[in-house]
Scaffold this motif. Structure first.
Motif, mmCIF file in Angstrom:
data_model
loop_
_atom_site.group_PDB
_atom_site.id
_atom_site.type_symbol
_atom_site.label_atom_id
_atom_site.label_comp_id
_atom_site.label_asym_id
_atom_site.label_seq_id
_atom_site.Cartn_x
_atom_site.Cartn_y
_atom_site.Cartn_z
ATOM 1 N N CYS A 166 0.834 -1.208 0.000
ATOM 2 C CA CYS A 166 0.000 0.000 0.000
ATOM 3 C C CYS A 166 0.867 1.255 0.000
ATOM 4 O O CYS A 166 0.568 2.239 -0.699
ATOM 5 C CB CYS A 166 -0.923 -0.003 1.213
ATOM 6 S SG CYS A 166 -2.215 -1.272 1.172
ATOM 7 N N ILE A 167 1.931 1.239 0.773
ATOM 8 C CA ILE A 167 2.828 2.394 0.817
ATOM 9 C C ILE A 167 3.490 2.603 -0.540
ATOM 10 O O ILE A 167 3.604 3.734 -1.029
ATOM 11 C CB ILE A 167 3.885 2.201 1.922
ATOM 12 C CG1 ILE A 167 3.214 2.174 3.303
ATOM 13 C CG2 ILE A 167 4.933 3.304 1.861
ATOM 14 C CD1 ILE A 167 4.163 1.813 4.429
ATOM 15 N N ALA A 168 3.920 1.513 -1.165
ATOM 16 C CA ALA A 168 4.592 1.621 -2.460
ATOM 17 C C ALA A 168 3.661 2.178 -3.534
ATOM 18 O O ALA A 168 4.089 2.949 -4.400
ATOM 19 C CB ALA A 168 5.130 0.253 -2.877
ATOM 20 N N HIS A 169 2.370 1.801 -3.486
ATOM 21 C CA HIS A 169 1.408 2.258 -4.489
ATOM 22 C C HIS A 169 0.637 3.494 -4.041
ATOM 23 O O HIS A 169 -0.174 4.015 -4.807
ATOM 24 C CB HIS A 169 0.415 1.135 -4.812
ATOM 25 C CG HIS A 169 1.014 -0.019 -5.552
ATOM 26 N ND1 HIS A 169 1.730 -1.025 -4.918
ATOM 27 C CD2 HIS A 169 1.011 -0.335 -6.879
ATOM 28 C CE1 HIS A 169 2.127 -1.912 -5.813
ATOM 29 N NE2 HIS A 169 1.709 -1.523 -7.008
ATOM 30 N N GLN A 170 0.857 3.948 -2.788
ATOM 31 C CA GLN A 170 0.131 5.093 -2.231
ATOM 32 C C GLN A 170 -1.377 4.925 -2.385
ATOM 33 O O GLN A 170 -2.106 5.860 -2.742
ATOM 34 C CB GLN A 170 0.595 6.393 -2.881
ATOM 35 C CG GLN A 170 1.944 6.873 -2.385
ATOM 36 C CD GLN A 170 1.941 7.174 -0.886
ATOM 37 O OE1 GLN A 170 1.268 8.101 -0.435
ATOM 38 N NE2 GLN A 170 2.684 6.390 -0.117
ATOM 39 N N SER A 171 -1.831 3.717 -2.092
ATOM 40 C CA SER A 171 -3.252 3.405 -2.167
ATOM 41 C C SER A 171 -3.536 2.225 -1.254
ATOM 42 O O SER A 171 -2.701 1.318 -1.117
ATOM 43 C CB SER A 171 -3.661 3.069 -3.602
ATOM 44 O OG SER A 171 -5.004 2.611 -3.645
ATOM 45 N N VAL A 172 -4.719 2.230 -0.631
ATOM 46 C CA VAL A 172 -5.088 1.104 0.224
ATOM 47 C C VAL A 172 -5.709 -0.028 -0.579
ATOM 48 O O VAL A 172 -5.998 -1.095 -0.032
ATOM 49 C CB VAL A 172 -6.061 1.557 1.331
ATOM 50 C CG1 VAL A 172 -5.372 2.504 2.292
ATOM 51 C CG2 VAL A 172 -7.310 2.188 0.744
ATOM 52 N N ASN A 173 -5.921 0.197 -1.864
ATOM 53 C CA ASN A 173 -6.450 -0.841 -2.748
ATOM 54 C C ASN A 173 -5.386 -1.197 -3.778
ATOM 55 O O ASN A 173 -5.156 -0.453 -4.737
ATOM 56 C CB ASN A 173 -7.724 -0.357 -3.453
ATOM 57 C CG ASN A 173 -8.859 -0.107 -2.481
ATOM 58 O OD1 ASN A 173 -9.311 -1.015 -1.803
ATOM 59 N ND2 ASN A 173 -9.318 1.135 -2.410
ATOM 60 N N VAL A 174 -4.719 -2.327 -3.555
ATOM 61 C CA VAL A 174 -3.665 -2.799 -4.446
ATOM 62 C C VAL A 174 -4.112 -4.134 -5.023
ATOM 63 O O VAL A 174 -4.276 -5.106 -4.272
ATOM 64 C CB VAL A 174 -2.325 -2.958 -3.704
ATOM 65 C CG1 VAL A 174 -1.242 -3.449 -4.659
ATOM 66 C CG2 VAL A 174 -1.919 -1.644 -3.054
ATOM 67 N N PRO A 175 -4.358 -4.219 -6.321
ATOM 68 C CA PRO A 175 -4.824 -5.480 -6.911
ATOM 69 C C PRO A 175 -3.892 -6.639 -6.586
ATOM 70 O O PRO A 175 -2.676 -6.540 -6.724
ATOM 71 C CB PRO A 175 -4.830 -5.176 -8.419
ATOM 72 C CG PRO A 175 -4.979 -3.691 -8.504
ATOM 73 C CD PRO A 175 -4.236 -3.145 -7.323
ATOM 74 N N GLY A 176 -4.501 -7.723 -6.127
ATOM 75 C CA GLY A 176 -3.731 -8.910 -5.799
ATOM 76 C C GLY A 176 -3.089 -8.893 -4.433
ATOM 77 O O GLY A 176 -2.548 -9.913 -3.987
ATOM 78 N N MET A 177 -3.126 -7.751 -3.732
ATOM 79 C CA MET A 177 -2.482 -7.652 -2.423
ATOM 80 C C MET A 177 -3.434 -7.156 -1.343
ATOM 81 O O MET A 177 -3.593 -7.781 -0.304
ATOM 82 C CB MET A 177 -1.272 -6.711 -2.508
ATOM 83 C CG MET A 177 -0.062 -7.320 -3.168
ATOM 84 S SD MET A 177 0.671 -8.671 -2.208
ATOM 85 C CE MET A 177 1.270 -7.782 -0.772
ATOM 86 N N SER A 178 -4.085 -6.027 -1.585
ATOM 87 C CA SER A 178 -4.899 -5.397 -0.545
ATOM 88 C C SER A 178 -6.243 -4.990 -1.115
ATOM 89 O O SER A 178 -6.314 -4.324 -2.151
ATOM 90 C CB SER A 178 -4.184 -4.165 0.025
ATOM 91 O OG SER A 178 -4.981 -3.526 0.994
ATOM 92 N N ASN A 179 -7.321 -5.408 -0.449
ATOM 93 C CA ASN A 179 -8.665 -5.002 -0.810
ATOM 94 C C ASN A 179 -9.438 -4.709 0.468
ATOM 95 O O ASN A 179 -8.874 -4.699 1.562
ATOM 96 C CB ASN A 179 -9.360 -6.077 -1.653
ATOM 97 C CG ASN A 179 -9.293 -7.451 -0.991
ATOM 98 O OD1 ASN A 179 -9.451 -7.568 0.225
ATOM 99 N ND2 ASN A 179 -9.043 -8.483 -1.783
#
Length: 657
Positions: A166-179
């Protein structure tokens, strides 16, 4: 060339061949070689070739010990990725050390990586109060099986990986990792890590999870975006976990580097602070005695709306976290002390006569012991229908003393418009802050279970409709019930009897001095105070209801007593800190007599408007504003109108009306 240092005895080489280690070690006084081994090896033509031991020939428990020390070195637990070279060496090692085959290894790694004190202490509390662990009746299986610890160890490192993504993508929604489903689980995991922290957890949270970077990402990508949607923003258990972990970690101080960031935070918090539509109690405050039914009742449906599921140690559970709005009150009051010029504060606010930092200025990272009571409450107070609740005297001794804090009063005209559905007034109305001081005294009484809560009006906290010094003395004498002191306070009661905490004392505010009467609802620790008419300027009677929070905060909502309890009244937040507790500033006075008091409102020669309605005494007309306040209000209206209609999608968009 210098002499090479001898290998350490806990190295892998020593475990495999201790005799060779002794042979190669330098001469040390008092240390001899094993029998039959000389300092200088002698070549022999008939020497027998001895097969050196290998890892695959070692017993499984020895392999587990080796793997443990590969991860844990010098009493510092590293990442489980250190095991990869061993796991990939050959099939024999992999089959002996993989997660499914060796849960004991990962159980030991959990204990070396994370704090255990709170887990042991709180589980013992569950057994002591003879209460089943929520979600399962198999109490002893929760920690007895090493596989449960191993599963929690794996889950926490997977949590770390999702947070890093999430930190790397600056989003709490990361496909395949975080939902969203992962985020709910992760919020519970982070809350447990903070509330069980004694030293090890915070290392994991800061060095591995980079928590402070993640909480900013969550705030911007979830909470701020949610505040831009039409209507009131949501209040959920997961959002509550977010704001409380921010408070517990001191992260509520972040995202204030610019005026725009400060305005964003104020915009996000305003609905939660001033709207009375958000719930703040574990059970309706109108109920004097809870639970409503016996534990195990199936005749009625559960009435809890705040408990949320989570998975931990391989088991599924339910828990009711501390309420979001109470955390929002603290965040806003702390923000108000740092940024008083940007939040719409009225000029007729009052402060303490003492100078120095504000009452909510301190930040501490607390040990797990401070969080035990809150953990107990959200374990056994999930549903006012059947949850057993806390022991009667859980909060005994935590209210007596000198308190300081603030009340927030929203402009009454804007408040009335907000209740009628005009959301614009919620974002543009001004409010006043008033400093208050309380001096509280506890009285523990023995009482029949059916008499708990008193017989009088809820707005009088169950007491008679009187407000005299004689009644204050009557409360201290037990109000017709037996007063308990010493060992009798903690003695077991006969069936049909229980204990209750009564409160008495005084309140000093900008209007003068008021008498206090109150009670503590044993089931969840809800504190209800009746604040009487002030002297010399009587400005109505008020009822406060709130909770003691972690660290000693007393946070809740005040309400007018002119409106019946069945109708929506005039309400607002309050927050206080007790002298001597962790978050009380050390430079503040510790007793009412030592305090210089609070600044007074200028009511003029005739005093405040003497209308019959308590609400009308707080009603502000246009003539009450000076030109500076009117101009400030117009500036805010222009700003929000501009942001609502700006073409840039990154600006706020909200349907105000």
């Amino acid at each position: 060339m210098g002499t090479l240092a001898a290998p350490r005895k806990h190295s892998l080489h020593f475990i495999l061949s201790p005799a060779a280690m002794a042979r190669d070690a330098p001469d040390v006084p008092g240390v001899t070689s094993p029998k039959g081994v000389t300092g200088t090896p002698v070549a022999s033509a008939a020497a027998t070739t001895v097969r050196r031991p290998s890892l695959t020939s070692l017993p499984a428990d020895v392999l587990g010990m080796i793997a443990y020390h590969v991860v844990v070195q010098d009493n510092h637990a590293g990442r489980p990725s250190r095991l990869l070279p061993l796991l990939k060496t050959n099939r024999t090692l992999h089959s002996a050390l993989n997660f499914d085959a060796n849960p004991v290894l990962y159980n030991r790694l959990f204990r070396a990586t994370f704090d255990l004190g709170a887990l042991v202490r709180r589980t013992q509390w569950m057994f002591d109060v003879n209460t089943d662990i929520p979600g399962t009746s198999r109490k002893t299986e929760l920690f007895a099986n090493p596989r449960s610890w191993a599963m929690e160890y794996r889950d926490r490192w997977e949590l770390r990986n999702r947070i890093r993504a999430c930190i790397a993508h600056q989003s709490v929604n990361v496909p395949g990792m975080s939902n969203r489903e992962n985020r709910d689980t992760d919020m519970w995991g982070l809350w447990f890590l903070w509330t069980e922290n004694d030293e090890k957890n915070i290392i994991f949270l800061t060095e591995e999870c980079h928590f402070h970077e993640w909480i900013i990402c969550y705030y911007k990508d979830d909470m701020l975006k949610d505040s831009l949607k039409s209507g009131y923003p949501r209040d959920t258990a997961v959002k509550a976990l977010g704001i409380w972990t921010a408070l517990l970690s001191g992260s509520d101080l972040l995202s204030e580097r610019s005026a725009a960031q400060i305005d964003d935070k104020i915009f996000m918090l305003r609905p939660y602070i001033f709207s009375p539509s958000y719930e703040l109690t574990y059970g309706p405050w109108e109920h004097r005695r809870l639970p409503l039914c016996d534990t195990g009742c199936t005749e009625h449906a559960p009435i809890s709306h705040y408990a949320a599921p989570y998975k931990r140690f391989g088991h599924k559970h339910m828990r009711a976290p501390p309420h979001f709005v109470l955390g929002a009150y603290l965040v806003f009051m702390r923000l108000l002390e740092r940024q008083p010029g940007r939040v719409g504060l009225k000029s007729d606010s009052t402060v303490f006569q003492d100078t120095g930092r504000g009452v909510f200025s301190l930040t501490h990272i607390m040990s797990s012991l401070y969080h035990d009571t809150e953990w107990q409450r959200n374990t056994v107070c999930q549903d006012p229908h059947t949850s057993p609740g806390l022991p009667p005297l859980t909060f005994h001794g935590r209210l007596t003393g000198f308190w300081r804090g603030n009340l927030l009063f929203y402009d009454f005209d804007a408040y009335r418009q907000m209740l009628s559905g005009n959301m614009r007034s919620l974002y543009t109305g001004t409010f006043a802050q008033h400093a208050v001081e309380l001096d509280l005294h506890e009285t523990v009484i023995r009482i029949r279970a059916e008499d708990v809560g008193g017989k009088g009006s809820l707005l009088n906290c169950g007491f008679a409709d009187e407000e005299t010094e004689e009644e204050q003395a009557l409360i201290k004498d037990g109000y017709g019930h037996q007063v308990l002191t010493g060992d009798a306070i903690y003695a077991r009661e006969a069936p049909g009897w229980t204990k209750e905490i009564l409160l008495s004392g005084g309140c000093r505010s900008a209007w003068g001095w008021s008498r206090i009467r109150g009670r503590v609802r044993a089931w969840d620790g809800l504190v209800t105070l009746s604040i009487g008419h002030s002297r010399p300027y009587p400005c109505g009677q008020w009822v406060w209801r709130g909770y003691l929070q972690t660290g000693g905060y007393f946070v809740g909502r005040w309400r007018d007593c002119f409106t019946p309890e069945t109708q929506a009244g005039y309400e607002g937040p309050f927050g206080l800190v007790r002298a001597g507790d962790l978050f009380y500033p050390p430079h503040f006075p510790t007793t009412m007599n030592a305090s210089a008091g609070v600044t007074k409102l200028d009511f003029g020669p005739n005093g405040p408007n003497n209308n019959s309605s308590a609400l009308s005494k707080r009603k502000y007309s246009e003539d009450d504003y000076d030109e500076r306040e009117r101009e400030r209000e117009r500036d805010r209206e222009r700003e929000y109108e501009y942001r609502a209609g700006a073409p840039d999608d990154r600006r706020r968009r909200r349907d105000y009306d």
